[in-house]
Design a protein around this motif. Structure first.
Motif, PDB file in Angstrom:
ATOM      1  N   PHE A   1      -4.683  -6.790   3.599  1.00 46.04           N
ATOM      2  CA  PHE A   1      -4.657  -5.336   3.595  1.00 46.04           C
ATOM      3  C   PHE A   1      -3.465  -4.873   4.414  1.00 46.04           C
ATOM      4  O   PHE A   1      -2.915  -5.618   5.220  1.00 46.04           O
ATOM      5  N   ALA A   2      -3.050  -3.622   4.181  1.00 47.57           N
ATOM      6  CA  ALA A   2      -1.977  -3.013   4.961  1.00 47.57           C
ATOM      7  C   ALA A   2      -2.530  -1.784   5.671  1.00 47.57           C
ATOM      8  O   ALA A   2      -3.378  -1.069   5.133  1.00 47.57           O
ATOM      9  N   VAL A   3      -2.052  -1.575   6.882  1.00 50.70           N
ATOM     10  CA  VAL A   3      -2.414  -0.404   7.673  1.00 50.70           C
ATOM     11  C   VAL A   3      -1.141   0.394   7.887  1.00 50.70           C
ATOM     12  O   VAL A   3      -0.125  -0.153   8.332  1.00 50.70           O
ATOM     13  N   HIS A   4      -1.184   1.675   7.569  1.00 51.19           N
ATOM     14  CA  HIS A   4      -0.034   2.560   7.717  1.00 51.19           C
ATOM     15  C   HIS A   4      -0.353   3.566   8.819  1.00 51.19           C
ATOM     16  O   HIS A   4      -1.295   4.356   8.688  1.00 51.19           O
ATOM     17  N   VAL A   5       0.412   3.509   9.899  1.00 49.27           N
ATOM     18  CA  VAL A   5       0.234   4.429  11.024  1.00 49.27           C
ATOM     19  C   VAL A   5       0.990   5.708  10.677  1.00 49.27           C
ATOM     20  O   VAL A   5       2.175   5.659  10.319  1.00 49.27           O
ATOM     21  N   LEU A   6       0.295   6.838  10.771  1.00 49.50           N
ATOM     22  CA  LEU A   6       0.871   8.100  10.317  1.00 49.50           C
ATOM     23  C   LEU A   6       1.335   8.976  11.471  1.00 49.50           C
ATOM     24  O   LEU A   6       0.712   9.015  12.537  1.00 49.50           O
ATOM     25  N   GLY A   7       2.432   9.690  11.221  1.00 44.11           N
ATOM     26  CA  GLY A   7       2.937  10.706  12.133  1.00 44.11           C
ATOM     27  C   GLY A   7       2.621  12.077  11.567  1.00 44.11           C
ATOM     28  O   GLY A   7       2.091  12.209  10.455  1.00 44.11           O
ATOM     29  N   THR A   8       2.970  13.113  12.313  1.00 47.30           N
ATOM     30  CA  THR A   8       2.645  14.477  11.879  1.00 47.30           C
ATOM     31  C   THR A   8       3.279  14.831  10.535  1.00 47.30           C
ATOM     32  O   THR A   8       2.731  15.636   9.789  1.00 47.30           O
TER      33      THR A   8
ATOM     34  N   TRP B   1       3.925   0.344   9.850  1.00 47.58           N
ATOM     35  CA  TRP B   1       2.917  -0.315   9.015  1.00 47.58           C
ATOM     36  C   TRP B   1       2.799  -1.760   9.448  1.00 47.58           C
ATOM     37  O   TRP B   1       3.683  -2.312  10.105  1.00 47.58           O
ATOM     38  N   LEU B   2       1.688  -2.354   9.085  1.00 49.41           N
ATOM     39  CA  LEU B   2       1.488  -3.780   9.285  1.00 49.41           C
ATOM     40  C   LEU B   2       0.594  -4.285   8.177  1.00 49.41           C
ATOM     41  O   LEU B   2      -0.147  -3.516   7.559  1.00 49.41           O
ATOM     42  N   SER B   3       0.712  -5.572   7.900  1.00 49.55           N
ATOM     43  CA  SER B   3      -0.193  -6.179   6.929  1.00 49.55           C
ATOM     44  C   SER B   3      -0.941  -7.301   7.628  1.00 49.55           C
ATOM     45  O   SER B   3      -0.460  -7.857   8.621  1.00 49.55           O
ATOM     46  N   ALA B   4      -2.113  -7.590   7.109  1.00 50.34           N
ATOM     47  CA  ALA B   4      -2.974  -8.582   7.749  1.00 50.34           C
ATOM     48  C   ALA B   4      -3.736  -9.369   6.699  1.00 50.34           C
ATOM     49  O   ALA B   4      -4.069  -8.855   5.628  1.00 50.34           O
ATOM     50  N   ARG B   5      -4.027 -10.607   7.051  1.00 53.50           N
ATOM     51  CA  ARG B   5      -4.862 -11.490   6.234  1.00 53.50           C
ATOM     52  C   ARG B   5      -6.297 -11.309   6.715  1.00 53.50           C
ATOM     53  O   ARG B   5      -6.593 -11.429   7.899  1.00 53.50           O
ATOM     54  N   THR B   6      -7.199 -11.004   5.801  1.00 54.13           N
ATOM     55  CA  THR B   6      -8.600 -10.781   6.149  1.00 54.13           C
ATOM     56  C   THR B   6      -9.217 -12.071   6.681  1.00 54.13           C
ATOM     57  O   THR B   6      -9.130 -13.114   6.031  1.00 54.13           O
TER      58      THR B   6
END
Length: 171
Positions: A79-86, A124-129
């Motif tokens: 999965f990928a996690v996207h950190v959001l700014g304003t 962003w970052l991606s990770a292995r479950t």
């Protein structure tokens, strides 16, 4: 020092249940806003993202068992996690909506395994479950980081009191 004794409500008072107490309390807790994506493409807005460990580098998020993205969360190897700014508030609102193609009109690129990475986000970052566990009415997913990038320095987008807000450093 004397500590006041707190007494419970009177028998005639209505006592809120744990879910109501949790919901009311967490409205006052500012949480960072992210978008989680899976191959498909599938994605949703989440405030439940958190770090778990530095060594190994583990992160987690939770998703409701009835959410439309839950089947992808149950099956995805990454999965990928996207950190959001304003500047990403509209993106957060789009991925929070049900019944639409959340990727329509959104710029993104696929990693070799099809994992979507959104353009224009703060990082962003991606990770292995590595773990999936049903906890109450949610699925907890833990992943080990395998790639990522910080793309911009921007005020963080947070969710507070039922809406999006900005986090600014205090002087």
């Amino acid at each position: 020092m004397t500590v006041p004794i707190r007494r419970g409500p009177s028998p005639s008072a209505t006592v809120p249940d744990g879910a109501d107490i949790l919901r009311d309390t967490l409205r006052r807790h500012a949480a960072g806003v992210t978008v989680i994506t899976f191959p498909g493409p599938v994605g949703f807005t989440a405030t439940s993202f958190t770090s778990v460990s530095l060594r190994p580098a583990l992160v987690s998020f939770c998703i409701g068992l009835e959410a439309s993205s839950t089947p992808a969360a149950r099956l995805a190897e990454r999965f990928a996690v996207h950190v959001l700014g304003t500047a990403n508030a509209a993106l957060a609102a789009r991925f929070a909506r049900s019944g639409i193609d959340r990727f329509d009109g959104v710029r993104w690129r696929a990693q070799p395994d099809g994992l979507p990475v959104l353009d224009g986000v703060t990082g962003w970052l991606s990770a292995r479950t590595v773990l999936r566990q049903t906890v109450g009415d949610h699925l907890l997913v833990v992943g080990e980081i395998d790639s990522g990038a910080v793309a911009a320095d921007a005020p963080a987008l947070v969710h507070h009191n039922g809406g999006f807000a900005s986090a600014h450093p205090l002087a």
